[in-house]
Write a protein that holds these residues in place. Structure first.
Motif, PDB file in Angstrom:
ATOM      1  N   LEU A  35       0.824  -1.199   0.000  1.00  0.00           N
ATOM      2  CA  LEU A  35       0.000   0.000   0.000  1.00  0.00           C
ATOM      3  C   LEU A  35       0.865   1.259   0.000  1.00  0.00           C
ATOM      4  O   LEU A  35       0.621   2.192  -0.784  1.00  0.00           O
ATOM      5  CB  LEU A  35      -0.925  -0.003   1.214  1.00  0.00           C
ATOM      6  N   LYS A  36       1.873   1.299   0.865  1.00  0.00           N
ATOM      7  CA  LYS A  36       2.714   2.497   0.954  1.00  0.00           C
ATOM      8  C   LYS A  36       3.469   2.745  -0.349  1.00  0.00           C
ATOM      9  O   LYS A  36       3.538   3.888  -0.829  1.00  0.00           O
ATOM     10  CB  LYS A  36       3.702   2.379   2.120  1.00  0.00           C
ATOM     11  N   TRP A  39       1.125   3.894  -3.102  1.00  0.00           N
ATOM     12  CA  TRP A  39       0.657   5.248  -2.769  1.00  0.00           C
ATOM     13  C   TRP A  39       1.748   6.278  -3.052  1.00  0.00           C
ATOM     14  O   TRP A  39       1.507   7.311  -3.682  1.00  0.00           O
ATOM     15  CB  TRP A  39       0.241   5.281  -1.304  1.00  0.00           C
ATOM     16  N   ALA A  53      -7.707   1.334  -0.291  1.00  0.00           N
ATOM     17  CA  ALA A  53      -7.369   0.209   0.579  1.00  0.00           C
ATOM     18  C   ALA A  53      -8.644  -0.473   1.063  1.00  0.00           C
ATOM     19  O   ALA A  53      -9.616   0.187   1.428  1.00  0.00           O
ATOM     20  CB  ALA A  53      -6.551   0.691   1.774  1.00  0.00           C
ATOM     21  N   LEU A  72      -3.914   3.647   9.168  1.00  0.00           N
ATOM     22  CA  LEU A  72      -4.278   3.913   7.776  1.00  0.00           C
ATOM     23  C   LEU A  72      -5.053   5.224   7.654  1.00  0.00           C
ATOM     24  O   LEU A  72      -4.807   6.028   6.750  1.00  0.00           O
ATOM     25  CB  LEU A  72      -5.112   2.760   7.214  1.00  0.00           C
ATOM     26  N   TYR A  77      -4.838   7.287   3.938  1.00  0.00           N
ATOM     27  CA  TYR A  77      -5.201   6.322   2.907  1.00  0.00           C
ATOM     28  C   TYR A  77      -6.723   6.161   2.849  1.00  0.00           C
ATOM     29  O   TYR A  77      -7.359   5.953   3.895  1.00  0.00           O
ATOM     30  CB  TYR A  77      -4.595   4.950   3.207  1.00  0.00           C
TER      31      TYR A  77
END
Length: 229
Positions: A35-36, A39, A53, A72, A77
């Motif tokens: 995810l990071k 992103w 997410a 998160l 996010y």
């Protein structure tokens, strides 16, 4: 590590301009890393894509789950949480890896469609792919793996695995550096699966053959058909 992710994305054409990507986030180090990176890459790659997410709550309790969800949200996010209990649900089905995985995958498909996402990104890494190759060979009697990019529903949706070139040890180091609030695996079957058996086999072989993971990974790209049955 971002370079390895970028190379995998380029090699398999995983992400295109205008994509909306649903990232399955379990709370483990792999999905938080994925995810990071996805992103952060939006800032400097020459295409535009959106990230959403999704956490699928399977009903396993854990004190760190709420902390990771708050993390998160604090990081900004976009997050969806979907409850899909599988543990003892009505007593109709036994709790198995297949049953759990199928329910989670079904929710991902449903949420991707509901949110207009055309890609689902999963946190499977190089070790997962290597282990899957051996699992399918040893326990299923077939030669197959996790595809870095997999077409679903006649091209309406694609599953992508941007961490395909990244080893688990690299992810562990990155997660510690980022101080992710990893909640770990809460499954009651953890450590007693076929994957755990294969992971140990690979670790044992690697003591005398350090390149074994890369060799297994490359093997499905170097098939010699003249030597097959």
């Amino acid at each position: 590590m971002s370079k390895k992710v970028g190379r995998a994305i380029a090699d398999y054409g995983m992400i295109e301009d205008g994509d909306k990507i649903l990232v399955g986030v379990s709370g483990g180090k792999d999905s938080l890393t994925l995810l990071k990176i996805l992103w952060d890459r939006r800032v400097f790659v020459p295409i535009h894509y959106d990230v959403l997410a999704l956490h699928v709550d399977l009903g396993f309790t854990g004190t760190k789950q709420e902390a990771f969800r708050r993390y998160l949200e604090t990081e900004g996010y976009p997050l969806e949480v979907r409850r899909q209990a599988v543990a003892g649900e009505g007593g109709r089905e036994p709790l198995t890896c297949f049953w759990c995985s199928w329910n989670r995958r079904r929710v991902l498909f449903e949420e991707a469609k509901k949110n207009g996402c055309n890609k689902i990104a999963l946190g499977h890494h190089k070790d997962d792919i290597v282990e899957t190759i051996l699992m399918n060979l040893l326990f299923e009697g077939e030669i197959s793996a996790m595809a870095p990019k997999q077409e679903m529903f006649k091209g309406e949706l694609h599953i992508i695995r941007p961490l395909a070139y990244v080893e688990e040890r690299e992810i562990s180091r990155f997660a510690r550096l980022m101080e992710f609030p990893v909640c770990g695996c809460l499954c009651p079957q953890a450590g007693r699966t076929q994957r755990a058996v294969v992971k140990k086999i690979i670790a044992d072989v690697q003591k005398t053959a350090p390149g074994v993971k890369s060799n297994i990974f490359r093997s499905l790209q170097r098939i010699k058909k003249e030597y097959l049955l």
